[in-house]
Design an enzyme around this catalytic site. Sequence first.
Site, PDB file in Angstrom:
ATOM      1  N   ARG A  18      -5.905  12.521 -21.471  1.00 48.40           N
ATOM      2  CA  ARG A  18      -7.038  12.321 -22.752  1.00 48.40           C
ATOM      3  C   ARG A  18      -8.539  11.959 -22.313  1.00 48.40           C
ATOM      4  O   ARG A  18      -9.305  12.590 -22.706  1.00 48.40           O
ATOM      5  CB  ARG A  18      -6.400  11.446 -23.902  1.00 48.40           C
ATOM      6  CG  ARG A  18      -5.028  12.002 -24.607  1.00 48.40           C
ATOM      7  CD  ARG A  18      -4.651  10.981 -25.380  1.00 48.40           C
ATOM      8  NE  ARG A  18      -3.988   9.773 -24.525  1.00 48.40           N
ATOM      9  CZ  ARG A  18      -3.576   8.682 -24.953  1.00 48.40           C
ATOM     10  NH1 ARG A  18      -3.734   8.449 -26.220  1.00 48.40           N
ATOM     11  NH2 ARG A  18      -3.009   7.832 -24.130  1.00 48.40           N
ATOM     12  N   ASN A  36      -2.090  12.238 -28.194  1.00 49.36           N
ATOM     13  CA  ASN A  36      -0.602  12.522 -27.627  1.00 49.36           C
ATOM     14  C   ASN A  36       0.251  12.860 -28.949  1.00 49.36           C
ATOM     15  O   ASN A  36       0.022  12.104 -29.965  1.00 49.36           O
ATOM     16  CB  ASN A  36      -0.190  11.406 -27.032  1.00 49.36           C
ATOM     17  CG  ASN A  36      -0.697  11.414 -25.381  1.00 49.36           C
ATOM     18  OD1 ASN A  36      -1.425  12.251 -25.001  1.00 49.36           O
ATOM     19  ND2 ASN A  36      -0.464  10.183 -24.876  1.00 49.36           N
TER      20      ASN A  36
END
Length: 760
Positions: A18, A36
Site C-alpha cells: 500500500r 487491503n
Amino acid sequence: MKRRAIIVRGLVQGVGFRPFVYGLARRLGLNGYVRNQTGGVWIEVEGEAEIIGRFLDGLTAEAPPAARIEDVSWESRTPVGDGDFRIEASAADGGPVAIGPDLATCDACLAELFDPSDRRFHYPFLNCTQCGPRLTIIISAPYDRERTTMAGFTMCPACRAEYDDPTDRRFHAQPVACPACGPRLSLVDGDGSPRSVADPLGEAVAAVRAGQILAVKGLGGYHLACDAGNEGAVAELRRRKHRDEKPFAVMVADIEAAKRLAEVSDAEATLLRDPRRPIVLLRRRPSAGLAAGVAPGNPAVGLMLPYTPLHHLLLRDAGGPLVMTSGNRSDEPIAFDDADAITRLRGIADQFLTHDRRINIRADDSVTRWSAGAEAPVRLSRGYAPGTVSLACECPEPTLAVGGQLKSVFALGRGRQATLGHHLGDLDHAEAFRAFTAAVAYYEQLFGFKPAVLVHDLHPDYASTRYALERDDVPRRIAVQHHHAHLASCLAENGLDEPAIGVTFDGSGYGLDGTIWGGEFLVGDCGSVRRAAHLRAVPMPGGEQAVREPWRMALAYLVDAGVEPAILSPAVPTVSLRTARQLLTKRALAPLTSSAGRLFDAVAAIAGVRHRVSYEGQAAIELEGLAATAAPDESYPFEVTAGAEAWEIDCRPLVAAVERDAARGEFAARIARRFHTTLVEIIARTCDRLRVESGLSLVALSGGVFHNGLLLGETVARLQADGFRVCRHRRVPAGDGGLCLGQLAVAAAVATRTEQKLCA
Ligand code: ZN
Ligand code: ZN
Ligand code: FE
C-alpha cells in the site's frame, strides 16, 4: 478524466504494497485510494487515461521485492473527483489473504544495523515490510500484530509513528520493534538455568570462539552452532547429536567467505543472496579451512548467508564460518519452542542464545542447488513456504494433498492455485507426525481452508495415508500412485498437462503390482498413466535393512546376474552374506524392487565405495561426487527387453561389468563415471523406444534420483540432442517433497475429466 477500479492479487499484503501504491500514485499525480481486501489490494484512481496506463505498468514493474503479483485486473468507473490519494482502512470481511514467507534482513535494515547513529544500531530484531519474520510468528489470520507472537510487545512512540506513517518502510510492518520496546536476547546455561549477563551476544561469541557448542534461536527454530574450522568442536557436536556422517550446514558472513570454502558460480551467488536465504549445496574447495568433520566423504558443502540481524551480528564477531545445524537429536524435527528446546538440547548445547519473541510454528532451513542451468530445490521450508504454484486444471473443490512419508510436505488446492506447506521431515518420527498434523490444522485456519477432498499416496502404511483415511470430516479421498504423482508434479510446475514420457527414478514407492517401484518409465498425463518400462526387479534381502546396508543390494544384484559375490568380502562378514543370501528367495523377507536408488546402492557397494550408509541417499551422493572427478567415459552394457506389458531394462550385464572392473582394481571414480553414463544411455534408449511406440516427444524427469546434478545435466543434454522436449524440476523438489503438488494435479485432472465426461 477516467476512473479505474483495480484489483491486484497475489502476495500483496504485509509486504509494503500500500505505501508503494501510495508513492506511485502521488508521483504520477493520480487521486483516489488503496485498501487491503480479501485476496488482494483494491485501488481506485482517477486521472488521464495515459497516466493511469503508466500507473498500471508501474504496479507490476516496480512492486516491492517481497511482493508476488499474480494478477492485475481493472474496470472503468465514473469519476467522482477525489481531491487526493489516500490509504484506507482494510475491508474487514475476514476473508483469506496471502501470507508471506519469512525473509532475510533487507539492505536498508542491514545499513541501520551497522549505523552507530541509528536508533536500532546493533539491534538483533530490526525488520521492515521488506524483511523479517512472517509465517513463523503468525498465530492466526488476518495478519495483524495482535495475532502474532509480537502481540505482547507494545510499540514505543517512535516505532508507532513509523508503523502509522504510510510513507515509511515500516508502515504496518507487524513485527516492527526497537531496543526500547522489542524483544531482547538472553543467555541460558547448558543445564537450562538463565544467566544474568550484560552482553549475551558477546558471551555467546566468546563461547563459540572457545570451541563450545551454542544453541541459537533463529527464525523457525534453534540451530546448534560451533566454529566450523574447529575439528574438535565439530567432532564433539557429532558425538552429542548422534549424527555419524550426515553433512552439517555452514553459515558464512558473506559471498567472499563462501568463495573461500566452495566454488561459487554467479548463479549460485544469486541463490545464496536470495531473500529466501536457502542453504545452497556447493562444490567444496579442498583444504578450505573447514573441519573435515563438517561433511565427511562428501564433495559438496551446504552454505548459507546470515538471514536475521542476530546472525549478521554473530557472524561478524565469530571470526569465521559457523556450523549451523538444526537443533535436534539425530533426525527429529528442529526444536522451536523455548522450553522444549532447552529440554531436548540439554547435553548437546553448552549455552543457549535465546530471546523472548516466540516462534509460533517451526520452519527448518531450506536446501537448494543450482543444477543443469536452473535451480533444483532439495527441501523447501523457511523463506519458500508458503509457496504457490498455478495448476493447469482447476480443483473444483478445496483439495488437501497430504504428500508422502519421507520429506513430508502437504499442499492446499483451491481453484487453480496450489499452496505448498513447509518441509516437515520423515513421518516415521512421532514428533514429525505431530508437526504434520499441527501444520495442516494451522494452514487450514490461516488460509480459511476447509478441504472437501483428500489426496494421498497408495502406500497403506504411510502415516500421511493413515491420516487421510482416518480424517472423518472430509467426505472424499483419492489415492494416487507414487510415481504418477512424481510425473504430475513435474508437469504441473512446468504449467503442463499433456501426455509425456515420465522418467521417475527414486528410492521407493508403492507399486500397483504390490512390488516396490522406483525405476519407472510412465506414459501418460496428470489424468492417467501406464507403466511402459521399468528396471528389472530384484529382491531386497531384509527389506528396509537393505536401504541402510547397500551391500545387501549388491548381493541381490550379483546373484541375479549369476556372479559370485566374493567382491563383497571381507568388507561384509561371510556369515552376514550367507544369511542374506538365504533370504533372497523368501518374498516376505526380500520384497522385489525396481528402484533406481537401490541400483545406485548396489553399484556403490560392488565398487567398494560404501557398504553401509548412515543417511538416506549417502551411497548415491558419494558415487556422484566420485563420478564428477573422472573424465566422461563409455557406458556399461545393458539390455532392454519386451515384457508382457512393459519393456524391462535388464541391468545384469551392467552389474557383471561393474564387478569385473572392481575385481581388477579399477578406480572407483571411473566405475562411478561409467555407471552415470550407463544411466543416461538407459534413459535415452528407453525414451527412444517409447517415442516410437507412443508418438510422444515430451519427457518429464522426476524422483529423488534427479537430485543428482551430474545425472540430471547429462540426461537433459542427451535427450535434447535426441530431439526430445525435456521438463525437469525447478520450483519443487524432484524427490518426495514435491509429491503433494503432483497429487493435487492428478486430483484436479481426474475431477476435470470426470466433469467433461458428464457433459459429453
Ligand atoms: Zn528490512
Ligand atoms: Zn520501539
Ligand atoms: Fe519418491
